[in-house]
Each structure stands twice: as C-alpha cells, then as structure tokens.
Design a protein around this motif. Structure first.
Motif, short mmCIF file in Angstrom:
data_model
loop_
_atom_site.label_atom_id
_atom_site.label_comp_id
_atom_site.label_asym_id
_atom_site.label_seq_id
_atom_site.Cartn_x
_atom_site.Cartn_y
_atom_site.Cartn_z
N GLY A 114 0.93 -1.30 -0.11
CA GLY A 114 0.05 -0.12 -0.08
C GLY A 114 0.87 1.27 0.24
O GLY A 114 2.02 1.15 -0.43
N CYS A 115 0.34 2.47 0.24
CA CYS A 115 1.12 3.64 0.39
C CYS A 115 0.30 4.56 1.08
O CYS A 115 -1.07 4.85 0.93
CB CYS A 115 1.16 4.14 -1.25
SG CYS A 115 2.28 5.69 -1.05
N ALA A 116 0.83 5.52 1.89
CA ALA A 116 0.29 6.60 2.59
C ALA A 116 0.16 7.90 1.76
O ALA A 116 -0.61 8.93 2.28
CB ALA A 116 1.08 6.76 3.92
N CYS A 117 0.95 7.99 0.49
CA CYS A 117 1.11 9.34 -0.20
C CYS A 117 -0.55 9.81 -0.62
O CYS A 117 -0.47 11.10 -0.95
CB CYS A 117 1.76 9.25 -1.14
SG CYS A 117 3.62 8.92 -0.31
N GLY A 118 -1.21 9.00 -0.79
CA GLY A 118 -2.59 9.24 -1.42
C GLY A 118 -2.78 10.05 -2.74
O GLY A 118 -3.58 10.90 -2.64
N CYS A 119 -1.95 9.77 -3.60
CA CYS A 119 -1.78 10.63 -5.10
C CYS A 119 -3.26 9.96 -5.60
O CYS A 119 -3.79 8.77 -5.38
CB CYS A 119 -1.06 10.19 -5.92
SG CYS A 119 0.66 10.37 -5.26
N THR A 120 -3.99 11.02 -5.96
CA THR A 120 -5.36 10.68 -6.25
C THR A 120 -5.66 9.83 -7.53
O THR A 120 -6.90 9.12 -7.49
CB THR A 120 -6.32 12.15 -6.73
OG1 THR A 120 -5.71 12.87 -7.47
CG2 THR A 120 -6.54 13.20 -5.59
N PHE A 121 -4.70 9.73 -8.19
CA PHE A 121 -4.97 8.80 -9.51
C PHE A 121 -4.63 7.33 -9.33
O PHE A 121 -4.57 6.81 -10.36
CB PHE A 121 -4.08 9.42 -10.71
CG PHE A 121 -2.83 9.67 -10.37
CD1 PHE A 121 -1.86 8.80 -10.55
CD2 PHE A 121 -2.34 10.89 -9.68
CE1 PHE A 121 -0.62 8.93 -10.12
CE2 PHE A 121 -1.10 11.12 -9.39
CZ PHE A 121 -0.24 10.15 -9.55
N CYS A 122 -4.16 7.15 -8.03
CA CYS A 122 -3.08 5.83 -7.81
C CYS A 122 -4.20 4.77 -7.14
O CYS A 122 -4.50 5.13 -6.06
CB CYS A 122 -2.06 6.20 -7.38
SG CYS A 122 -0.92 4.50 -6.79
N ALA A 123 -4.11 3.56 -7.78
CA ALA A 123 -4.76 2.45 -7.09
C ALA A 123 -4.15 2.26 -5.98
O ALA A 123 -4.74 1.76 -5.09
CB ALA A 123 -4.85 1.42 -8.01
N THR A 124 -2.91 2.20 -5.89
CA THR A 124 -2.28 1.90 -4.68
C THR A 124 -2.32 3.00 -3.28
O THR A 124 -2.66 2.70 -2.36
CB THR A 124 -0.66 1.83 -4.91
OG1 THR A 124 -0.29 1.15 -5.92
CG2 THR A 124 0.18 1.19 -3.63
N GLY A 125 -2.34 4.19 -3.89
CA GLY A 125 -2.72 5.19 -2.96
C GLY A 125 -4.31 5.13 -2.19
O GLY A 125 -4.47 5.46 -1.01
N ALA A 126 -4.95 4.60 -2.99
CA ALA A 126 -6.43 4.38 -2.59
C ALA A 126 -6.45 3.06 -1.42
O ALA A 126 -7.41 3.04 -0.57
CB ALA A 126 -7.36 3.80 -3.55
N MET A 161 4.44 -0.80 -5.87
CA MET A 161 3.57 -0.02 -4.66
C MET A 161 4.31 0.56 -3.60
O MET A 161 5.56 0.25 -3.46
CB MET A 161 2.77 -1.39 -3.88
CG MET A 161 1.81 -1.96 -4.88
SD MET A 161 1.25 -3.54 -3.97
CE MET A 161 0.04 -2.86 -3.02
N GLY A 162 4.09 1.81 -3.20
CA GLY A 162 4.80 2.58 -1.99
C GLY A 162 5.62 3.45 -2.73
O GLY A 162 5.71 3.79 -3.73
N GLU A 163 5.95 4.38 -1.72
CA GLU A 163 7.06 5.50 -2.02
C GLU A 163 8.33 5.10 -1.50
O GLU A 163 8.35 4.97 -0.29
CB GLU A 163 6.62 6.94 -1.48
CG GLU A 163 7.45 7.94 -1.21
CD GLU A 163 8.26 8.11 -2.54
OE1 GLU A 163 7.78 8.78 -3.24
OE2 GLU A 163 9.75 8.26 -2.44
N THR A 195 10.48 8.79 -7.00
CA THR A 195 9.77 9.16 -5.80
C THR A 195 8.96 10.36 -6.38
O THR A 195 9.14 10.82 -7.57
CB THR A 195 10.87 9.88 -5.01
OG1 THR A 195 10.42 10.64 -3.90
CG2 THR A 195 11.68 10.94 -5.81
N VAL A 196 8.06 10.61 -5.55
CA VAL A 196 7.22 11.85 -6.03
C VAL A 196 7.83 13.11 -5.22
O VAL A 196 7.36 14.25 -5.47
CB VAL A 196 5.70 11.85 -5.29
CG1 VAL A 196 4.73 10.76 -6.20
CG2 VAL A 196 5.71 11.35 -3.84
N GLY A 197 8.84 13.03 -4.79
CA GLY A 197 9.76 13.95 -4.21
C GLY A 197 10.09 14.29 -2.86
O GLY A 197 9.71 15.43 -2.20
S1 SF4 Z 1 2.44 4.65 -5.02
FE1 SF4 Z 1 3.33 6.36 -5.80
S2 SF4 Z 1 1.75 7.40 -7.12
FE2 SF4 Z 1 0.82 5.98 -5.81
S3 SF4 Z 1 0.16 7.09 -3.93
FE3 SF4 Z 1 2.16 6.22 -3.43
S4 SF4 Z 1 3.49 7.68 -4.05
FE4 SF4 Z 1 1.71 8.30 -5.00
#
Ligand code: SF4
Length: 350
Positions: A114-126, A161-163, A195-197
């Motif tokens: 999974g991922c905590a970053c929550g990018c709105t377009f990303c299935a992993t973020g959801a 998946m993940g940052e 990375t998203v930065g």
């Molecule tokens: S996996 Fe990458 S794109 Fe998806 S929510 Fe995490 S940082 Fe954002």
C-alpha cells in the motif's frame, strides 16, 4: 520466552562481517555466507554450502533464514507483462511486475504494501499504507521476478507499490545486497528509484556512494494542480524538489528521469507542456510521458499525447513516450492494488 531471530537476508555484507566478529568468528567468512544465502539461495543456515560448520552453527543461534515466499497469484498480460502477488507476514500483500520491452526484461518492485501518499489517480494510494516492506521482502520480489524471467533481468525499477523514499533504509539495504559482488551482482546503474519528491532523501542519495538512477514523478507542472493530485506537494513543493534534483545531477554527473502522467483534459494542454518545459529545460533529464490508465479502463493513447510530446521536443526537452504495458491485468503505472481496487476518484480539472 522464545526470541524471534532476525532474518540474515536483512544484513548488508559489512553488517554481516560485524555480526561474525561479535559471534567470535572471522569476518572474512561473510563473503561465503553472503554467496550461499543470496546467490545459491540457501534456505537453511545449518547447511549453507561452502561455509564451515562452526560458522553455520554460530549463525544458526543468532539469525533466521526463512524460505523465500512463492507468489500467491500470477497474472500474464496479452503483451507478455507478468504480475506477481506476494503476501508477507501481517497480511501485507505486495505486487511486482516483469515487463518485456523488445529483447529486454525489467522488474518493477514494491517498497511498501500500500502507500500513505494518497495520490488521487493511484490505485495503490487508494489502499492506504499497510506497512513498509523489509529488505528481505524486497529481495524476495526480485527473486520471484528473476525466476519468472528465467534468470534474465536487464534492469530494475522501484516504481511498484509505495513511495521508496519513505522506506529508504530498507530499499537502500536491498540495493546494496542485490548489487553486492557476492550477492546477485546486479549493477546499481541498472536500477532506478522513483519518488514523488521526498527532498531530504534525494539529498541523502546525492551525498551517498550509490550509483542508482533517480526518477521523479512530476504529475503536474502547475503547483496548485499538483497539490490537488499529489498531497506530497504540500510538504515538498516541486520547485524545492527540482532544486534537489539539480544538485543530484551535478554531484552524480547523471541524468534524471521525470515521469509525467498525461491525464486527458487535465494536464495535457499546450500551457502545461510550456510550463513543464520551462521547469526542466536547464536540468539534464529525460521526460517519460505516460498516458493515464484508469484501473479497469481501456488504456491506450488519446489525441493530445503525441502533440504534447512534440511540444516538449520543440522546447528542447528530451522526451520519451512510454509504451503502455499490462493494463489488462492492472499492472500498468498507478494500477497496482493487490486486489480488485476500490476505484480512486481520478483527477479533475477545477
Ligand atoms: S504509490 Fe506512488 S503514485 Fe501511488 S500514492 Fe504512493 S507515491 Fe503516489
């Protein structure tokens, strides 16, 4: 009370040398142990090939060596992309992908479940974050992909998946282990971390001896629009990220790869390409354009994609249009969800 022993796969070679010294053994045995564990895939510390019995016995008392998990699910796309699901302790699923391109094979690994970053377009973020993966769990994905690729992987990307920079300690350890001459000896120059930065970790990478390549997800060149799509923008604005990237390029004498996901009617206007070109044209870089793949959608290109590319090229920016891979098995960019995803909202223009 039994104490859980640490997995020996989680140690880099220098750490293994220190551990052997603490156990009263010669650190020089680390090379043979590393080879037996990582290259020969030994899965029992008591019978590691090429390691003296005394050393094996000492290691068995101090460490564990769990068998590598077999993929729980394997999906094959029409285009040959293969997606593997591995499930780690604590019900932490992670997906990895083997991507064919011409006569080459790349593996895409996950750094987190999974991922905590929550990018709105990303299935992993959801999905939200289940947990960060340990370095042995990242290495297990590499081994699963290597077996799937019949031992022939040409490159490795941390874009699953993940940052990766929010689990940098484990990703760094996995990089050191996989590139070790007594491990898989996989060249760091063939590894890319995306990375998203996360600015402090870009700076750490710049100051390190690592030779891995850096990729940065731009998503949108306009700061307000980016903040709506990539929440990390509020912590590390793109302008600051690009400053850190410039320093990385100078110190490493390297190119950076910018990933730009093109959303139809959202960030694909001529004004967007002009803004993007203005931001990156003084940076040694390549921009990878990725047409957005909604989970479960048809994927493919839309009319502005090629024109957007032409606009960047005309502005002097090296640009590459990434071929979509594995959309029919939800293995394309932003689609990894380890289960049928709760549909994310996707971006909207305001
Ligand atoms: S996996 Fe990458 S794109 Fe998806 S929510 Fe995490 S940082 Fe954002």
């Amino acid at each position: 009370m039994s104490v859980e022993l640490a997995d020996i796969r989680g140690l880099s070679r220098p750490e293994l040398e220190e551990a052997l010294t603490r156990l009263g053994e010669k650190p020089s045995h680390a090379a043979a142990v590393f080879l037996a564990v990582h290259r020969l895939r030994g899965c029992d510390l008591a019978s590691l090939p090429g390691v003296p019995e005394r050393v094996r016995a000492a290691l068995s008392r101090a460490f564990s060596l769990a068998p590598l998990p077999a993929p729980e699910r394997r999906q094959v796309s029409r285009d040959g992309t293969k997606k593997l699901l591995l499930r780690f302790p604590g019900d932490a699923p992670a997906e990895c992908v083997v991507l064919p391109a011409k006569d080459r094979l790349a593996a895409c690994l996950s750094s987190q479940s999974g991922c905590a970053c929550g990018c709105t377009f990303c299935a992993t973020g959801a999905l939200g974050l289940k947990r960060s993966l340990t370095s042995p769990e990242i290495i297990a994905q590499f081994e699963a992909c290597l077996a799937e690729a019949a031992g022939r992987l040409n490159s490795l990307v941390f874009m699953g998946m993940g940052e990766p920079f929010l689990n940098w300690e484990n990703v760094r350890r996995a990089i050191l282990t996989l590139s070790d001459s007594r491990g898989r000896h996989f060249p760091q120059a063939k590894m890319t971390v995306s990375t998203v930065g996360v600015v402090p970790v870009i700076e750490e990478l710049t100051a390190s001896d690592l030779r891995v390549r850096l990729a940065v997800s731009v998503v949108a060149a306009d700061e307000e629009q980016r903040a709506r799509m990539v929440p990390m923008e509020r912590t590390y604005p793109l302008r600051r990220v690009l400053e850190a990237v410039r320093a990385y390029c100078r110190a490493k004498e390297a190119l950076v790869m910018f990933e730009y996901i093109l959303f139809r009617g959202v960030n694909d206007r001529p004004s967007d390409s002009a803004l993007l070109a203005g931001l990156v044209k003084d940076i040694p870089c390549r921009v990878n354009l990725i047409p957005y793949n909604p989970p479960g959608g048809p994927g493919g290109e839309f009319p502005r994609v090629k024109q957007f590319q032409r606009e960047l090229i005309a502005a002097g920016v090296r640009t590459y249009l990434r071929q979509e891979r594995g959309a029919d098995i939800a293995a394309a960019c932003g689609q990894l969800a380890s289960r049928p995803p709760a549909q994310p909202q996707g971006p909207g223009r305001e």
